[in-house]
Write a protein that holds these residues in place. Structure first.
Motif, short mmCIF file in Angstrom:
data_model
loop_
_atom_site.label_atom_id
_atom_site.label_comp_id
_atom_site.label_asym_id
_atom_site.label_seq_id
_atom_site.Cartn_x
_atom_site.Cartn_y
_atom_site.Cartn_z
N ASN A 1 -3.85 12.33 -3.72
CA ASN A 1 -3.22 13.21 -3.57
C ASN A 1 -3.05 14.27 -4.53
O ASN A 1 -2.08 15.15 -4.79
N PHE B 1 -7.29 0.38 -2.75
CA PHE B 1 -7.99 1.91 -2.43
C PHE B 1 -8.14 2.03 -0.94
O PHE B 1 -7.76 2.75 0.05
N ASP B 2 -8.76 0.78 -0.37
CA ASP B 2 -8.97 0.79 0.95
C ASP B 2 -7.70 1.01 1.97
O ASP B 2 -7.66 1.76 2.81
N ALA C 1 0.77 -1.27 -0.09
CA ALA C 1 0.06 -0.02 0.03
C ALA C 1 0.77 1.28 0.05
O ALA C 1 0.48 2.32 -0.65
N VAL D 1 -5.72 9.54 -0.77
CA VAL D 1 -5.20 8.63 -1.66
C VAL D 1 -4.44 8.96 -3.13
O VAL D 1 -3.64 8.58 -3.46
N VAL E 1 -4.70 2.04 0.95
CA VAL E 1 -3.88 3.25 0.83
C VAL E 1 -4.67 4.22 1.56
O VAL E 1 -3.97 5.00 2.14
N SER E 2 -5.93 4.36 1.72
CA SER E 2 -6.90 5.37 2.40
C SER E 2 -6.39 5.23 3.93
O SER E 2 -6.86 6.32 4.70
N ALA F 1 1.02 4.08 -3.20
CA ALA F 1 1.05 5.50 -2.71
C ALA F 1 2.27 6.33 -3.22
O ALA F 1 2.13 7.52 -3.69
N ARG G 1 -3.18 11.02 4.58
CA ARG G 1 -2.90 10.86 3.35
C ARG G 1 -4.32 11.00 2.51
O ARG G 1 -5.25 10.23 2.84
N HIS H 1 -11.04 11.68 -1.75
CA HIS H 1 -9.87 11.09 -1.51
C HIS H 1 -8.88 11.78 -2.20
O HIS H 1 -7.85 10.99 -2.53
#
Length: 183
Positions: free
Chosen positions: A104, A91-92, A59, A102, A94-95, A63, A100, A134
């Protein structure tokens, strides 16, 4: 300019990977990286897993790829009207990285394709509503319906001239925006 192309599918024969790879090839004078979601396979997100083991390195690596890009091209596979499990899990995770967003705020061309006439309309709708929450900076969206009729697999390009022109116009817009931002 660095373009990160992501196919939201873990299928080896992903039509969304074919589309996003083609779209990335249209950029001129760009360093392009096409992401294979299989490189970011992790246990399914669960709060207890996060508490026990923290955020998986995959993850964090995903990112970092986003952070290193000037433009994101994301072509999402549609599974039952929304993202594939492979994409959603990344996605989950990284969130959950502290402090952060996701995506950016990296400028994004969000795409989808499918064998049917809706061209991934359900997943595009879900993503255009969710991604901005996000850090998704969606500049353009693109849908390619009837993939098997509108994409030449041997030439690896869109064969429908109208859809090809539409995609090229949207890529030119996002490339021009990025070159302005870099100045």
């Amino acid at each position: 300019m660095k373009v990160l192309a992501i196919a939201g599918s873990n299928s080896g024969a992903s039509i969304n990977k074919q589309l996003v790879t083609y779209a990335a090839s249209i950029f001129e004078n760009a360093e392009v990286e096409v992401v294979d979601m299989n490189q970011f396979e992790m246990p399914i997100y669960k709060h207890e897993r996060e508490l026990e083991g923290g955020i998986p390195q995959q993850a964090k690596d995903f990112a970092a790829k986003i952070d290193g890009a000037n433009i994101l091209l994301i072509s999402l596979a549609e599974h039952n009207g929304t993202y594939s499990t492979a994409f959603k899990n990344v996605f989950d995770w990284v969130s959950r990285i502290k402090d952060r967003a996701v995506f950016n705020e990296v400028p994004m061309l969000l795409m989808a394709t499918s064998p049917g006439g809706r061209g991934g309309a359900g997943v595009l709708e879900a993503a255009t509503k969710r991604f901005p929450l996000h850090g998704g900076n969606i500049i353009e969206t693109f849908s390619l319906p009837f993939f098997n009729d509108n994409f030449d697999k041997s030439a690896q390009k869109i064969s429908n001239e109208e859809k090809s022109s539409e995609l090229k116009t949207k890529i030119q817009k996002i490339a021009t925006l990025e070159s302005i931002l870099q100045k």
